[in-house]
Design a protein around this motif. Structure first.
Motif, PDB file in Angstrom:
ATOM      1  N   ILE A  75       0.867  -1.182   0.000  1.00 18.49           N
ATOM      2  CA  ILE A  75       0.000   0.000   0.000  1.00 18.49           C
ATOM      3  C   ILE A  75       0.902   1.230   0.000  1.00 18.49           C
ATOM      4  CG2 ILE A  75      -1.842   1.247   1.164  1.00 18.49           C
ATOM      5  CD1 ILE A  75      -2.666  -1.526   0.247  1.00 18.49           C
ATOM      6  N   PRO A  76       0.956   1.980  -1.097  1.00 12.67           N
ATOM      7  CA  PRO A  76       1.856   3.142  -1.134  1.00 12.67           C
ATOM      8  C   PRO A  76       1.485   4.199  -0.106  1.00 12.67           C
ATOM      9  CG  PRO A  76       0.348   3.152  -3.004  1.00 12.67           C
ATOM     10  CD  PRO A  76       0.176   1.832  -2.328  1.00 12.67           C
ATOM     11  N   GLN A  77       2.491   4.706   0.587  1.00  8.85           N
ATOM     12  CA  GLN A  77       2.262   5.778   1.547  1.00  8.85           C
ATOM     13  C   GLN A  77       1.921   7.069   0.795  1.00  8.85           C
ATOM     14  OE1 GLN A  77       5.774   5.948   3.994  1.00  8.85           O
ATOM     15  NE2 GLN A  77       5.540   3.839   4.727  1.00  8.85           N
ATOM     16  N   LYS A  78       0.993   7.832   1.348  1.00  9.22           N
ATOM     17  CA  LYS A  78       0.461   8.999   0.650  1.00  9.22           C
ATOM     18  C   LYS A  78       1.554   9.971   0.218  1.00  9.22           C
ATOM     19  CE  LYS A  78      -3.035  12.633   1.003  1.00  9.22           C
ATOM     20  NZ  LYS A  78      -4.099  13.236   1.859  1.00  9.22           N
ATOM     21  N   GLU A  79       2.494  10.276   1.131  1.00  9.18           N
ATOM     22  CA  GLU A  79       3.532  11.262   0.789  1.00  9.18           C
ATOM     23  C   GLU A  79       4.469  10.752  -0.299  1.00  9.18           C
ATOM     24  OE1 GLU A  79       4.903   8.971   4.457  1.00  9.18           O
ATOM     25  OE2 GLU A  79       3.058   9.908   3.721  1.00  9.18           O
ATOM     26  N   SER A  80       4.509   9.439  -0.478  1.00  8.44           N
ATOM     27  CA  SER A  80       5.397   8.859  -1.478  1.00  8.44           C
ATOM     28  C   SER A  80       4.788   8.871  -2.874  1.00  8.44           C
ATOM     29  CB  SER A  80       5.751   7.423  -1.088  1.00  8.44           C
ATOM     30  OG  SER A  80       6.926   6.991  -1.736  1.00  8.44           O
ATOM     31  N   LEU A  81       3.514   9.238  -2.964  1.00  5.39           N
ATOM     32  CA  LEU A  81       2.825   9.277  -4.255  1.00  5.39           C
ATOM     33  C   LEU A  81       2.986  10.622  -4.963  1.00  5.39           C
ATOM     34  CD1 LEU A  81      -0.503   7.426  -3.361  1.00  5.39           C
ATOM     35  CD2 LEU A  81       1.363   6.586  -4.819  1.00  5.39           C
ATOM     36  N   TYR A  82       3.610  11.591  -4.291  1.00  6.96           N
ATOM     37  CA  TYR A  82       3.772  12.923  -4.871  1.00  6.96           C
ATOM     38  C   TYR A  82       5.240  13.319  -4.879  1.00  6.96           C
ATOM     39  CZ  TYR A  82      -1.253  13.055  -4.107  1.00  6.96           C
ATOM     40  OH  TYR A  82      -2.584  12.751  -4.126  1.00  6.96           O
ATOM     41  N   ARG A  83       5.693  13.827  -6.000  1.00  7.35           N
ATOM     42  CA  ARG A  83       7.110  14.179  -6.135  1.00  7.35           C
ATOM     43  C   ARG A  83       7.524  15.260  -5.147  1.00  7.35           C
ATOM     44  NH1 ARG A  83       9.948  12.339 -10.261  1.00  7.35           N
ATOM     45  NH2 ARG A  83      11.266  14.180 -10.378  1.00  7.35           N
ATOM     46  N   SER A  84       6.595  16.113  -4.787  1.00  7.53           N
ATOM     47  CA  SER A  84       6.928  17.211  -3.875  1.00  7.53           C
ATOM     48  C   SER A  84       7.172  16.731  -2.450  1.00  7.53           C
ATOM     49  CB  SER A  84       5.816  18.253  -3.882  1.00  7.53           C
ATOM     50  OG  SER A  84       4.586  17.660  -3.469  1.00  7.53           O
ATOM     51  N   SER A  85       6.619  15.570  -2.093  1.00  3.31           N
ATOM     52  CA  SER A  85       6.736  15.115  -0.701  1.00  3.31           C
ATOM     53  C   SER A  85       7.468  13.780  -0.553  1.00  3.31           C
ATOM     54  CB  SER A  85       5.345  14.998  -0.070  1.00  3.31           C
ATOM     55  OG  SER A  85       4.522  14.121  -0.820  1.00  3.31           O
ATOM     56  N   GLN A  86       7.759  13.090  -1.657  1.00  6.64           N
ATOM     57  CA  GLN A  86       8.406  11.784  -1.530  1.00  6.64           C
ATOM     58  C   GLN A  86       9.872  11.942  -1.107  1.00  6.64           C
ATOM     59  OE1 GLN A  86       9.482  11.220  -6.296  1.00  6.64           O
ATOM     60  NE2 GLN A  86       8.606   9.526  -5.183  1.00  6.64           N
ATOM     61  N   LYS A  87      10.381  10.926  -0.434  1.00  5.28           N
ATOM     62  CA  LYS A  87      11.779  10.935  -0.023  1.00  5.28           C
ATOM     63  C   LYS A  87      12.660  10.677  -1.242  1.00  5.28           C
ATOM     64  CE  LYS A  87      10.813   9.291   4.667  1.00  5.28           C
ATOM     65  NZ  LYS A  87      11.033   8.196   5.659  1.00  5.28           N
ATOM     66  N   LYS A  88      13.709  11.493  -1.357  1.00  6.21           N
ATOM     67  CA  LYS A  88      14.570  11.404  -2.539  1.00  6.21           C
ATOM     68  C   LYS A  88      15.939  10.855  -2.145  1.00  6.21           C
ATOM     69  CE  LYS A  88      12.223  15.152  -4.970  1.00  6.21           C
ATOM     70  NZ  LYS A  88      11.091  15.196  -4.037  1.00  6.21           N
ATOM     71  N   SER A  89      16.308   9.770  -2.776  1.00  2.44           N
ATOM     72  CA  SER A  89      17.622   9.179  -2.553  1.00  2.44           C
ATOM     73  C   SER A  89      18.195   8.774  -3.908  1.00  2.44           C
ATOM     74  CB  SER A  89      17.520   7.949  -1.634  1.00  2.44           C
ATOM     75  OG  SER A  89      16.642   6.986  -2.185  1.00  2.44           O
ATOM     76  N   VAL A  90      19.488   8.960  -4.061  1.00  2.00           N
ATOM     77  CA  VAL A  90      20.159   8.656  -5.329  1.00  2.00           C
ATOM     78  C   VAL A  90      21.028   7.425  -5.146  1.00  2.00           C
ATOM     79  CG1 VAL A  90      21.720   9.521  -7.113  1.00  2.00           C
ATOM     80  CG2 VAL A  90      20.129  11.091  -5.970  1.00  2.00           C
ATOM     81  N   TYR A  91      20.747   6.378  -5.914  1.00  2.00           N
ATOM     82  CA  TYR A  91      21.450   5.114  -5.784  1.00  2.00           C
ATOM     83  C   TYR A  91      22.910   5.247  -6.211  1.00  2.00           C
ATOM     84  CZ  TYR A  91      22.494   0.105  -6.317  1.00  2.00           C
ATOM     85  OH  TYR A  91      23.045  -1.146  -6.229  1.00  2.00           O
ATOM     86  N   ASN A  92      23.149   5.956  -7.294  1.00  2.00           N
ATOM     87  CA  ASN A  92      24.506   6.129  -7.824  1.00  2.00           C
ATOM     88  C   ASN A  92      24.764   7.608  -8.088  1.00  2.00           C
ATOM     89  OD1 ASN A  92      26.905   6.189  -9.237  1.00  2.00           O
ATOM     90  ND2 ASN A  92      26.339   4.641 -10.747  1.00  2.00           N
ATOM     91  N   PRO A  93      25.635   8.255  -7.298  1.00  2.00           N
ATOM     92  CA  PRO A  93      25.908   9.690  -7.505  1.00  2.00           C
ATOM     93  C   PRO A  93      26.396  10.021  -8.904  1.00  2.00           C
ATOM     94  CG  PRO A  93      26.828   8.903  -5.416  1.00  2.00           C
ATOM     95  CD  PRO A  93      26.384   7.683  -6.163  1.00  2.00           C
ATOM     96  N   ASN A  94      26.953   9.040  -9.619  1.00  2.05           N
ATOM     97  CA  ASN A  94      27.434   9.294 -10.987  1.00  2.05           C
ATOM     98  C   ASN A  94      26.302   9.601 -11.947  1.00  2.05           C
ATOM     99  OD1 ASN A  94      30.140   8.918 -10.383  1.00  2.05           O
ATOM    100  ND2 ASN A  94      30.143   6.748 -10.924  1.00  2.05           N
TER     101      ASN A  94
END
Length: 308
Positions: free
Chosen positions: A285-304
């Protein structure tokens, strides 16, 4: 006299157009082919003519198929964090993430004319052989976690048979029976030395091309900002062991739409669910804040992957 002046004017106008319409082409740069590359701990050398040209073909193709390659890089940021730990836990080199890129372009709902489905493109018979449930209500080839575990089992069994990863990759494409037979008939031990159909012959080199580009996109002309990547969707998990009369109603009761339910659980195959055995299934069940780009948590798998 008037006609002569008109003719002279037309001549000069035509000459002027030719001068201005001299074609100007964008610079086309051939991607650099490395002398060697390490894949799954094995060094692969490209001094041999056929090895060089086969990699050149795939690297050139992926470098200039901009749209598709960009999508794969952006999807990788969402899916690699999920897939990589499963490969690691099952003893598979992380370079096999690039096999998934080659199989499906990391499209979780990919479906081929040969009826292969999911990230790892299992056909029904092989999927069932490796423990995946496939019927009118459930298709676990589209379950990212379960399909990845099944792919790991297949790949590990192949490595025990061949002892080198290039033959394992080719067997994933063409089948163990075909590769085992051709290795024996052609009296070689590596799929790199086999004469095969075009698709299988190119397969391992496309995997290597994906590895080169995805590890260093800017080297091959791909520039992406942090905001352009696709990010993991964080989900709560609900376990069910009963039939579901109507998935859209069930989804609404859990605060999401049926479309959002299917997006996170593509293995669900119908609008209702018959579970006669009482088997337990995990529903994301997707969490509500994760369904919107403005509120989802942002992590980068590869900095390159980001512009520097």
């Amino acid at each position: 006299m008037k006609n002569i002046y008109i003719s002279i004017i037309l001549i000069f106008a035509t000459l002027s157009c030719f001068a201005q319409d001299t074609p100007k082409f964008s610079k086309v740069v051939n991607p650099i082919i490395p002398k060697s590359i390490t894949f799954a701990g094995q060094k692969i050398d490209f001094d041999r003519i056929d090895m060089y040209e086969r990699l050149d073909r795939e690297l050139t193709s992926l470098s200039y198929t901009h749209g598709n390659t960009l999508l794969v890089i952006k999807r990788a940021n969402r899916l690699f964090p999920l897939l990589a730990p499963i490969l690691k836990e099952n003893g598979l080199p992380l370079d096999f993430l690039y096999l998934a890129c080659t199989e499906s372009m990391l499209d979780a709902r990919a479906y081929s004319p040969a009826k292969a489905a999911g990230i790892w493109q299992f056909i029904p018979a092989t999927g069932k052989l490796y423990g995946l449930e496939i019927n009118d209500y459930v298709d676990e080839r589209l379950n990212l976690e379960k399909a990845t575990v099944a792919a790991c089992k297949y790949l590990k069994e192949s490595y025990e048979k061949y002892g080198n990863w290039e033959s394992v990759a080719c067997a994933y494409n063409a089948g163990n029976g075909r590769i085992t037979s051709e290795l024996a008939k052609q009296q070689v031990s590596s799929a790199f030395d086999l004469h095969l159909n075009s698709e299988t012959s190119r397969y391992m080199f496309r995997i290597l091309a994906y590895k080169l580009i995805i590890e260093n996109p800017q080297k091959y002309g791909f520039y992406i900002t942090e905001s352009q990547l696709y990010y993991p969707v964080e989900c709560d998990v609900v376990e069910i062991n009963t039939p579901i009369e109507d998935w859209p109603t069930w989804a609404k009761e859990h605060g999401i739409t049926f479309a959002q339910l299917r997006e996170q659980n593509p293995w669900i195959q119908a609008k209702h669910f018959i579970n006669k055995s009482g088997k337990t299934y995990k529903i994301k069940i997707p969490q509500k804040e994760s369904l919107y780009r403005s509120s989802q948590k942002k992590s980068v798998y590869n900095p390159n992957w980001l512009n520097k």
